[in-house]
Design an enzyme around this catalytic site. Sequence first.
Site, PDB file in Angstrom:
ATOM      1  N   CYS A  73      46.580  38.846  36.558  1.00  0.00           N
ATOM      2  CA  CYS A  73      46.851  40.255  36.903  1.00  0.00           C
ATOM      3  C   CYS A  73      47.981  40.449  37.905  1.00  0.00           C
ATOM      4  O   CYS A  73      49.037  40.967  37.553  1.00  0.00           O
ATOM      5  CB  CYS A  73      45.583  40.905  37.430  1.00  0.00           C
ATOM      6  SG  CYS A  73      44.307  41.024  36.175  1.00  0.00           S
ATOM      7  N   LYS A  84      41.689  30.888  41.496  1.00  0.00           N
ATOM      8  CA  LYS A  84      40.796  31.288  42.589  1.00  0.00           C
ATOM      9  C   LYS A  84      39.441  30.658  42.337  1.00  0.00           C
ATOM     10  O   LYS A  84      39.166  30.234  41.196  1.00  0.00           O
ATOM     11  CB  LYS A  84      40.710  32.803  42.693  1.00  0.00           C
ATOM     12  CG  LYS A  84      40.031  33.472  41.501  1.00  0.00           C
ATOM     13  CD  LYS A  84      40.140  34.959  41.597  1.00  0.00           C
ATOM     14  CE  LYS A  84      38.842  35.609  41.961  1.00  0.00           C
ATOM     15  NZ  LYS A  84      38.867  37.057  41.901  1.00  0.00           N
ATOM     16  N   ASP A 108      36.686  42.012  18.325  1.00  0.00           N
ATOM     17  CA  ASP A 108      37.820  41.135  18.621  1.00  0.00           C
ATOM     18  C   ASP A 108      38.396  40.664  17.303  1.00  0.00           C
ATOM     19  O   ASP A 108      37.662  40.463  16.330  1.00  0.00           O
ATOM     20  CB  ASP A 108      37.369  39.948  19.486  1.00  0.00           C
ATOM     21  CG  ASP A 108      38.516  39.401  20.314  1.00  0.00           C
ATOM     22  OD1 ASP A 108      38.501  39.564  21.553  1.00  0.00           O
ATOM     23  OD2 ASP A 108      39.454  38.821  19.708  1.00  0.00           O
ATOM     24  N   LYS A 122      51.802  39.376  37.019  1.00  0.00           N
ATOM     25  CA  LYS A 122      52.437  40.094  35.901  1.00  0.00           C
ATOM     26  C   LYS A 122      52.461  41.606  36.162  1.00  0.00           C
ATOM     27  O   LYS A 122      53.375  42.299  35.738  1.00  0.00           O
ATOM     28  CB  LYS A 122      51.766  39.773  34.570  1.00  0.00           C
ATOM     29  CG  LYS A 122      50.349  40.254  34.426  1.00  0.00           C
ATOM     30  CD  LYS A 122      50.133  41.073  33.168  1.00  0.00           C
ATOM     31  CE  LYS A 122      48.670  41.418  33.001  1.00  0.00           C
ATOM     32  NZ  LYS A 122      48.365  42.817  32.904  1.00  0.00           N
TER      33      LYS A 122
HETATM   34  C1  UDX Z   1      42.934  41.266  40.881  1.00  0.00           C
HETATM   35  C2  UDX Z   1      42.483  42.524  41.634  1.00  0.00           C
HETATM   36  O1  UDX Z   1      41.834  42.150  42.844  1.00  0.00           O
HETATM   37  C3  UDX Z   1      41.541  43.339  40.754  1.00  0.00           C
HETATM   38  O2  UDX Z   1      41.181  44.528  41.415  1.00  0.00           O
HETATM   39  C4  UDX Z   1      42.236  43.657  39.455  1.00  0.00           C
HETATM   40  O3  UDX Z   1      41.370  44.350  38.583  1.00  0.00           O
HETATM   41  C5  UDX Z   1      42.716  42.386  38.780  1.00  0.00           C
HETATM   42  O4  UDX Z   1      43.541  41.637  39.673  1.00  0.00           O
HETATM   43  P1  UDX Z   1      41.810  38.906  40.342  1.00  0.00           P
HETATM   44  O5  UDX Z   1      43.042  38.569  39.566  1.00  0.00           O
HETATM   45  O6  UDX Z   1      40.476  38.591  39.733  1.00  0.00           O
HETATM   46  O7  UDX Z   1      41.778  40.470  40.673  1.00  0.00           O
HETATM   47  O8  UDX Z   1      41.908  38.105  41.716  1.00  0.00           O
HETATM   48  P2  UDX Z   1      41.970  38.454  43.278  1.00  0.00           P
HETATM   49  O9  UDX Z   1      40.659  38.214  43.884  1.00  0.00           O
HETATM   50  O10 UDX Z   1      42.618  39.754  43.523  1.00  0.00           O
HETATM   51  O11 UDX Z   1      42.956  37.276  43.769  1.00  0.00           O
HETATM   52  C6  UDX Z   1      44.278  37.213  43.248  1.00  0.00           C
HETATM   53  C7  UDX Z   1      45.013  36.040  43.807  1.00  0.00           C
HETATM   54  O12 UDX Z   1      45.334  36.255  45.176  1.00  0.00           O
HETATM   55  C8  UDX Z   1      44.254  34.709  43.777  1.00  0.00           C
HETATM   56  O13 UDX Z   1      45.145  33.686  43.376  1.00  0.00           O
HETATM   57  C9  UDX Z   1      43.809  34.514  45.201  1.00  0.00           C
HETATM   58  O14 UDX Z   1      43.647  33.165  45.541  1.00  0.00           O
HETATM   59  C10 UDX Z   1      44.966  35.141  45.966  1.00  0.00           C
HETATM   60  N1  UDX Z   1      44.607  35.620  47.306  1.00  0.00           N
HETATM   61  C11 UDX Z   1      43.675  36.602  47.465  1.00  0.00           C
HETATM   62  C12 UDX Z   1      45.241  35.081  48.426  1.00  0.00           C
HETATM   63  O15 UDX Z   1      46.098  34.198  48.306  1.00  0.00           O
HETATM   64  N2  UDX Z   1      44.916  35.559  49.665  1.00  0.00           N
HETATM   65  C13 UDX Z   1      43.999  36.539  49.844  1.00  0.00           C
HETATM   66  O16 UDX Z   1      43.763  36.919  51.008  1.00  0.00           O
HETATM   67  C14 UDX Z   1      43.348  37.076  48.712  1.00  0.00           C
END
Ligand code: UDX
Length: 459
Positions: free
Chosen positions: A264, A326, A30, A267
């Site tokens: 993720c 989350k 890094d 963006k």
């Molecule tokens: C996501 C993808 O799931 C993952 O595969 C990728 O590599 C990176 O982006 P992450 O950002 O860790 O992962 O979170 P994720 O669990 O996907 O949740 C994303 C957002 O969606 C959160 O804010 C969560 O609260 C929201 N969400 C998720 C909902 O509002 N409703 C749902 O049913 C599921």
Amino acid sequence: MRITVIGTGYLGATHAACMAELGFEVLGLDIDPTRVASLSEGLLPFHEPDLPALLQKHVKSGRLRFTTSYQEAGAWGDVHFIGVGTPQRAGEGAADMSYVDSATISLARNITKDALIVGKSTVPVGTTRRLKNLVRDNKRPGVKVNVAWNPEFLREGFAVVDTLTPDRLVIGVDSPEDEAVLRKVYATALAGGVPLISTDFETAELVKVAANAFLATKISFINAFSEVTEVIGGDITTLADAIGLDARIGRRFLNAGIGFGGGCLPKDIRALQARAAELGVDHSMRFLDEMDGINLRRRERTVDLAREMLGSLSQSRIAILGVAFKPNSDDVRDSPALDIANRLFDEGAEVSIFDPAGNLNASRRSPQHHYVSSTEDAVREADLILLLTEWDEFKALTPEGLSVQTGTRKIIDGRNILRPQVWADSGWSVGSLGRRYVADQAIEGTPSEQLQMSSSPAP
Ligand code: UDX
């Protein structure tokens, strides 16, 4: 085989520790010396369950080291994974590729023996081919350096398990030798039955953005129906349960609420639209603009609901439970909860926030709020409580328990984790995303069709 991992954020630090767990010698790089110093002591600078133990184990065993030196990494590694960030460019939807580009160039200039560079960052389609040219123009003569792509699908909060036992492995390669190298790297997972998709660069790059676009669409799809049930009545959770039982649809990622955030999904759908526009196929990805719009409208709706429940936000005292994007994460990047807190503050509310892990990161971005260290401290003086991240300890809240800690009897369930009828029966007014709010529901009762309970709580 010696492995380096360039970039030690969520993706890189997890990948490095997991590669060490699989038995490889690993060097993480890094450019931030503070981060390298902290990781070298086995200290993880962010919250991720199971990762600290893995990091400490392998720092101690000597299998995992960290450096700031490209010279060291280039001379040492056989396979170089790139896991640096591709954030949204300021003021635009497109991804900022400067970190990936500079990591690739720095590596190429310092590689002194034949090696494979493997990108893991989420990138616009076409990147691998472009980077191959960058490597060709910057590598030392006589050294063979090829490039492959291997997108990462880990979820924050489940980073270790997702890395060690992913649903699938995807590699974009242009030679059988490179595929053989990656099969060796992932031999343990492959032996355990994890499917491997070996394909071309473009497909591998697109798999990642298509998966995230689909997930974002699924969440916005159910949230669009929330906008309907909030007007006409009906229960969004029961609707999700019912359509989710159709195996073709599936129940996961159909939890309605304040919407998606994080580093993720938001963006990535914007970067995909920007890339499609560059390729002249903007019409193909235009629906994602609508998904983004639905998602952002949920935040507005939450603020409107708070205003409706309080009469006015000005000089109101609002408690927010959960500010991370989350649960099981301290990440507040594009957190819908923090955005809602900021909007409430801008309308004159005083906001107290408690998150089991996200307070520090949120306070750095939005220092205008009060950050407290328990639910009790957050709700004590509140006129209204907003439950915005579904941490287990908030799922376990009961109307009786909360009533002892606060004088208010008003709560907004931004994640649809409470049973509204149970709370209403205890004298609480419950505002939900996806159920019509009835002002006097706690006092006069609510027509049963509006508070129809799902048979089981949302998973
Ligand atoms: C996501 C993808 O799931 C993952 O595969 C990728 O590599 C990176 O982006 P992450 O950002 O860790 O992962 O979170 P994720 O669990 O996907 O949740 C994303 C957002 O969606 C959160 O804010 C969560 O609260 C929201 N969400 C998720 C909902 O509002 N409703 C749902 O049913 C599921």
